[in-house]
Design an enzyme around this catalytic site. Structure first.
Site, PDB file in Angstrom:
ATOM      1  N   CYS A   1     -17.693 -10.205  14.201  1.00  0.00           N
ATOM      2  CA  CYS A   1     -17.760  -9.713  15.578  1.00  0.00           C
ATOM      3  C   CYS A   1     -16.606  -8.745  15.809  1.00  0.00           C
ATOM      4  CB  CYS A   1     -17.697 -10.877  16.546  1.00  0.00           C
ATOM      5  SG  CYS A   1     -19.048 -12.010  16.289  1.00  0.00           S
TER       6      CYS A   1
ATOM      7  N   GLY B   1       1.476   0.261 -10.056  1.00  0.00           N
ATOM      8  CA  GLY B   1       1.022   1.489  -9.404  1.00  0.00           C
ATOM      9  C   GLY B   1       0.033   2.319 -10.202  1.00  0.00           C
TER      10      GLY B   1
HETATM   11  N1  LLP Z   1       4.933  -4.684  -8.612  1.00  0.00           N
HETATM   12  C1  LLP Z   1       5.291  -4.866  -7.322  1.00  0.00           C
HETATM   13  C2  LLP Z   1       6.673  -5.221  -7.016  1.00  0.00           C
HETATM   14  C3  LLP Z   1       4.345  -4.710  -6.306  1.00  0.00           C
HETATM   15  O1  LLP Z   1       4.709  -4.877  -5.037  1.00  0.00           O
HETATM   16  C4  LLP Z   1       3.014  -4.395  -6.643  1.00  0.00           C
HETATM   17  C5  LLP Z   1       1.986  -4.251  -5.603  1.00  0.00           C
HETATM   18  C6  LLP Z   1       2.693  -4.242  -8.000  1.00  0.00           C
HETATM   19  C7  LLP Z   1       3.675  -4.373  -8.953  1.00  0.00           C
HETATM   20  C8  LLP Z   1       1.305  -3.913  -8.480  1.00  0.00           C
HETATM   21  O2  LLP Z   1       0.879  -2.692  -8.006  1.00  0.00           O
HETATM   22  P1  LLP Z   1      -0.517  -2.100  -8.557  1.00  0.00           P
HETATM   23  O3  LLP Z   1      -0.365  -1.902 -10.039  1.00  0.00           O
HETATM   24  O4  LLP Z   1      -1.549  -3.097  -8.258  1.00  0.00           O
HETATM   25  O5  LLP Z   1      -0.709  -0.841  -7.838  1.00  0.00           O
HETATM   26  N2  LLP Z   1      -3.351  -4.390  -0.997  1.00  0.00           N
HETATM   27  C9  LLP Z   1      -3.158  -3.023  -1.470  1.00  0.00           C
HETATM   28  C10 LLP Z   1      -2.181  -2.949  -2.612  1.00  0.00           C
HETATM   29  C11 LLP Z   1      -0.835  -3.586  -2.306  1.00  0.00           C
HETATM   30  C12 LLP Z   1       0.102  -3.571  -3.492  1.00  0.00           C
HETATM   31  C13 LLP Z   1       1.261  -4.464  -3.284  1.00  0.00           C
HETATM   32  N3  LLP Z   1       2.198  -4.460  -4.351  1.00  0.00           N
HETATM   33  C14 LLP Z   1      -4.517  -2.433  -1.842  1.00  0.00           C
HETATM   34  O6  LLP Z   1      -5.533  -3.102  -1.691  1.00  0.00           O
HETATM   35  O7  LLP Z   1      -4.594  -1.288  -2.251  1.00  0.00           O
END
Ligand code: LLP
Length: 429
Positions: free
Chosen positions: A351, A238
């Site tokens: 499209c 996050g």
């Molecule tokens: N740990 C778990 C259990 C997760 O589900 C995720 C992301 C992370 C870590 C890593 O989160 P990050 O550090 O990348 O914020 N497609 C979306 C983001 C989906 C995130 C899914 N889970 C976007 O493009 O913003």
């Protein structure tokens, strides 16, 4: 923002010519700057374990690169387990504690809210550690790997993300074991003969440190309920990344200090060392990634000007999915660059009206000030290294783009562009 020679212009990526990359590998093209990924890994060196959420960018070359930086890996599917192994990760932790008395870290952890049948088979086959997001997973694993130790992914009852679609906490989220269910889940684990060795909370993606900071306290409360079997706590992912002009990097040292203090209080209470993990995806790869596209048409729809490029939401889905902002720049064909900035909307070839890179949440078309460009000029979409290629699709029967890694002034193909034959592989009439 990443520097360019003039506002909105970019001729190089990590010392390599954008025009040369486009010429050599074609467009649309994903390009990653290896040194930027290394830098982001090193930013997090204070943490005992940095575990890359590979869902953000799972090309084998990127996994290999972070592995060489000492970063471990998360897997959410059979495919991601396969990738981790192919990139050189070993499935098992070393049996011995490290010199500082910390318990060994699992190189690969499977974190999910379910096992599909194939992922349960893969976890069992390779002996991969599991972080359970649903209590049913505990009994399903116990049947196949009796006596295994597990970690629990807990939903603390609150969450936050850059979009409601990336908020993974609270009642509105399917993720994790609800915090009030912990006593019941611990009983289920005990009956199943499984040891709870760690706790994990991930409240959402693209959140901010103020929200993330609340997690440490929530995790500490649950840790006390779990008790002395705990040897690992994970802050989840996050971590925010600055996408928009004027946004800055968050102060990560204060965030580490908060978690370190939480860990130390738990160590004092339990009388043994506790490993502290962080699980970033976006933070490690977002800024390393660029999409090079070619402008193929320029048109005016009433008063609004559109640049139409050869990448669409099949290439980068974040704008259509979340209204996400990505910086953009122009790499002109010749040496002369337009000094004049003009407001343009940028769209792709698909499209579907939603195929717009300059849209806001809700699908409203916005514009961006960019140097005047015409067909044949290149447009670079920046900060695209997280949730970029991995969410690309074959919509409109478009092949997946190639991926290239730039390192030390040189470049190499790390995934070939799909061919028309790839698109129909496995189909029959
Ligand atoms: N740990 C778990 C259990 C997760 O589900 C995720 C992301 C992370 C870590 C890593 O989160 P990050 O550090 O990348 O914020 N497609 C979306 C983001 C989906 C995130 C899914 N889970 C976007 O493009 O913003």
């Amino acid at each position: 923002m990443i520097a360019s020679s003039a506002p909105g212009l970019r001729r190089e990526i990590a010392g390599v010519s954008v025009a040369e990359l486009a010429e050599r590998y074609g467009t649309p093209l994903y390009v990653y700057d290896a040194e930027m990924i290394r830098r982001r890994c090193r930013d997090l060196a204070a943490w005992d374990t940095v575990r890359f959420a590979q869902k953000a960018c799972s090309n084998l070359a990127v996994l290999d690169l972070v592995r060489r930086e000492g970063v471990l890996v998360d897997a959410v599917s059979t495919g991601e387990i396969h990738r981790a192994l192919a990139a050189g990760y070993t499935p098992h932790a070393a049996k011995v504690a490290s010199a500082d008395g910390l318990p060994p870290a699992h190189p690969i952890v499977y974190t999910a809210d379910i096992f599909d049948r194939a992922s349960l088979d893969a976890v069992v086959k390779h002996g991969i550690h599991v972080n359970c997001g649903s209590a049913d997973m505990i009994e399903q694993l116990a049947e196949r790997m009796p006596g295994a130790s597990i970690t629990l992914r807990v939903n603390p009852g609150f969450g936050h993300g850059h979009s409601q679609k990336t908020n993974t906490g609270g009642e509105g989220s399917k993720h994790g074991i609800w915090h009030e269910e912990i006593p019941d889940v611990l009983r289920r684990a005990e009956w199943a003969g499984m040891q709870v060795s760690g706790l994990h909370m991930h409240i959402g993606s693209g959140t901010d440190l103020a929200h993330l900071a609340e997690v440490a306290e929530a995790l500490e409360r649950v840790a006390i309920e779990v008790g002395r079997s705990l040897t690992m706590v994970s802050a989840g992912g996050g971590l925010p990344v600055p996408y928009k002009p004027g946004e800055v990097h968050a102060d990560l040292s204060g965030y580490f200090t908060l978690w370190d203090a939480t860990r130390k209080r738990l160590e004092d209470r339990f009388g043994h060392r506790i490993r502290l993990e962080i699980e970033p995806g976006r933070y490690l790869t977002a800024e390393s990634g660029f999409v090079i596209t070619e402008v193929r048409a320029v048109k005016k729809q009433g008063t609004r000007k559109y640049l139409l490029v050869d990448a669409g939401f099949n290439t980068l889905a974040r704008p259509v999915l979340y209204g996400s902002y990505h910086p953009m720049s122009i790499c002109p064909q010749g040496d002369d660059a337009a000094q004049r900035l003009e407001e343009v909307a940028v769209g792709g070839p698909l499209c579907e009206s939603g195929d717009i890179f300059t849209q806001t949440d809700g699908g409203f078309v916005a514009t961006r000030p960019l140097p005047a460009a015409g067909a044949g000029d290149l447009l670079v979409i920046e900060i695209a290294g997280a949730y970029g290629f991995v969410m690309a699709s074959n919509y409109n029967s478009k092949p997946l783009p190639a991926e290239v890694l730039v390192d030390g002034g040189s470049h190499r193909l790390v995934r070939a562009r799909q061919t028309p034959e790839d698109l129909v592989r496995g189909e029959c009439v």
